[in-house]
Design a protein around this motif. Structure first.
Motif, PDB file in Angstrom:
ATOM      1  N   PHE A  99      19.319  14.501 -64.386  1.00  0.00           N
ATOM      2  CA  PHE A  99      20.530  14.913 -63.579  1.00  0.00           C
ATOM      3  C   PHE A  99      21.626  14.005 -64.018  1.00  0.00           C
ATOM      4  N   ASN A 100      22.927  14.101 -64.289  1.00  0.00           N
ATOM      5  CA  ASN A 100      24.015  13.488 -64.127  1.00  0.00           C
ATOM      6  C   ASN A 100      25.380  14.290 -63.971  1.00  0.00           C
ATOM      7  N   SER A 101      26.151  14.254 -62.932  1.00  0.00           N
ATOM      8  CA  SER A 101      27.095  15.093 -62.741  1.00  0.00           C
ATOM      9  C   SER A 101      27.937  15.063 -63.876  1.00  0.00           C
ATOM     10  N   ALA A 102      28.192  13.851 -64.528  1.00  0.00           N
ATOM     11  CA  ALA A 102      29.188  13.796 -65.778  1.00  0.00           C
ATOM     12  C   ALA A 102      28.826  14.839 -66.822  1.00  0.00           C
ATOM     13  N   GLN A 105      29.719  20.096 -67.085  1.00  0.00           N
ATOM     14  CA  GLN A 105      31.210  20.599 -67.557  1.00  0.00           C
ATOM     15  C   GLN A 105      31.470  21.972 -66.694  1.00  0.00           C
ATOM     16  N   ASP A 106      30.333  22.785 -66.468  1.00  0.00           N
ATOM     17  CA  ASP A 106      30.405  23.947 -65.738  1.00  0.00           C
ATOM     18  C   ASP A 106      30.199  23.739 -64.197  1.00  0.00           C
ATOM     19  N   VAL A 134      29.298  18.358 -58.122  1.00  0.00           N
ATOM     20  CA  VAL A 134      29.027  19.623 -58.903  1.00  0.00           C
ATOM     21  C   VAL A 134      29.032  20.933 -57.968  1.00  0.00           C
ATOM     22  N   LEU A 135      29.004  20.674 -56.677  1.00  0.00           N
ATOM     23  CA  LEU A 135      29.211  21.997 -55.888  1.00  0.00           C
ATOM     24  C   LEU A 135      30.625  22.295 -55.548  1.00  0.00           C
TER      25      LEU A 135
END
Length: 278
Positions: A99-102, A105-106, A134-135
């Motif tokens: 996992f990586n928030s970067a 994109q969605d 991402v939340l």
């Protein structure tokens, strides 16, 4: 343990290849989908017409399959190619990557799942901070992890089975949550466990303690943790005997289970971190 040593562990939790050819009914049972549906229903964010969920460390996709059956939009990420391949064979959207928030994109998810993941994370505070990106505001991060303050862990001591996996590097307690969750987030927690869990855990701890004592007093090579090749499927008499043993252990464990429940020291810690609203 340093960060470099942790990265070098590279453990594997891959399932056997048999599940790829299993029918949907068998896969649902193996992945515990019914139980996971109950968890998602309990923690579903309110006032959402169609929930968007991200499952980090989704494995073979048990929670994704549960979300799909609930009519949710669900995406998973997992670094294991074999796990992801199993999930994709069930029609699930799984991306093979840490996992990586970067990479999201969605973003704008209503719910993010971390089921038995956070104990594998070296820097938990930084990781949770990245996940919250991402939340959507008011969205929920749901973490499920072994409870290091549980009655089962305390009576098992250093032989608590959750200490055995080499990459369980950050076992947490409820009091540790204030160091992990952001100060502006709404953090709620509860504990849960199977009725037989305290006694079963203690029995495993005693077994491992006795094995260590035997090894320390012997010059012979250490015996394997699990002996030999897997046996054939038990016959009806074997299954009935196993069922009777499980029921007996559950009955004997019931007082300890009630004590753990009353003290909020059950074996599993379930945490909701609600992202601050704008």
């Amino acid at each position: 343990m340093t960060a470099e040593q942790y990265l070098a562990l590279a453990p594997s939790y891959d399932l056997g290849s048999w599940i790829e050819s299993a029918d949907l009914r068998s896969a649902r049972r193996t992945l515990g989908v019914e139980e996971k549906i109950a968890v998602l229903r309990r923690h579903a964010p309110p006032n959402c017409e169609k929930i968007r969920m991200l499952d980090i460390g989704c494995g073979a996709g048990g929670y994704l399959l549960a979300a799909k059956e609930l009519g949710w939009e669900a995406i998973g990420v997992d670094p294991s190619e074999p796990h992801s391949r199993i999930g994709r064979s069930l029609g699930l959207d799984i991306r093979v990557a840490p996992f990586n928030s970067a990479d999201c994109q969605d973003a704008g998810f209503d719910l993010v799942m971390l089921s038995h993941v956070i104990e594998h994370i070296y820097d938990q505070r930084a990781f949770v901070s990245d996940v919250l990106r991402v939340l959507r505001p008011g969205g929920v991060l749901l973490m499920i992890t072994p409870n290091a303050a549980s009655l089962a862990s305390r009576i098992s001591g250093r032989f608590w089975p959750m200490f055995k996996p080499v990459d369980h590097v950050s076992m947490i307690t409820p009091s540790a949550l204030r160091f992990i969750a952001p100060s502006d987030a709404n953090c709620r927690w509860r504990t849960t466990e199977y009725e037989s869990e305290v006694l079963t855990t203690f029995m495993v701890a005693v077994r491992d303690c006795l094995r260590e004592l035997r090894r320390s007093g012997s010059d012979t090579a250490a015996e394997p943790a699990y002996g030999g090749a897997p046996s054939e499927a038990p016959d009806l008499a074997g299954r009935l005997l196993r069922s009777a043993k499980e029921k007996a252990i559950t009955l004997l464990s019931w007082p300890l289970h009630l004590l753990a429940k009353g003290l909020r020291r059950q074996a599993c810690l379930v945490v909701e971190i609600e992202k601050a609203r704008m």
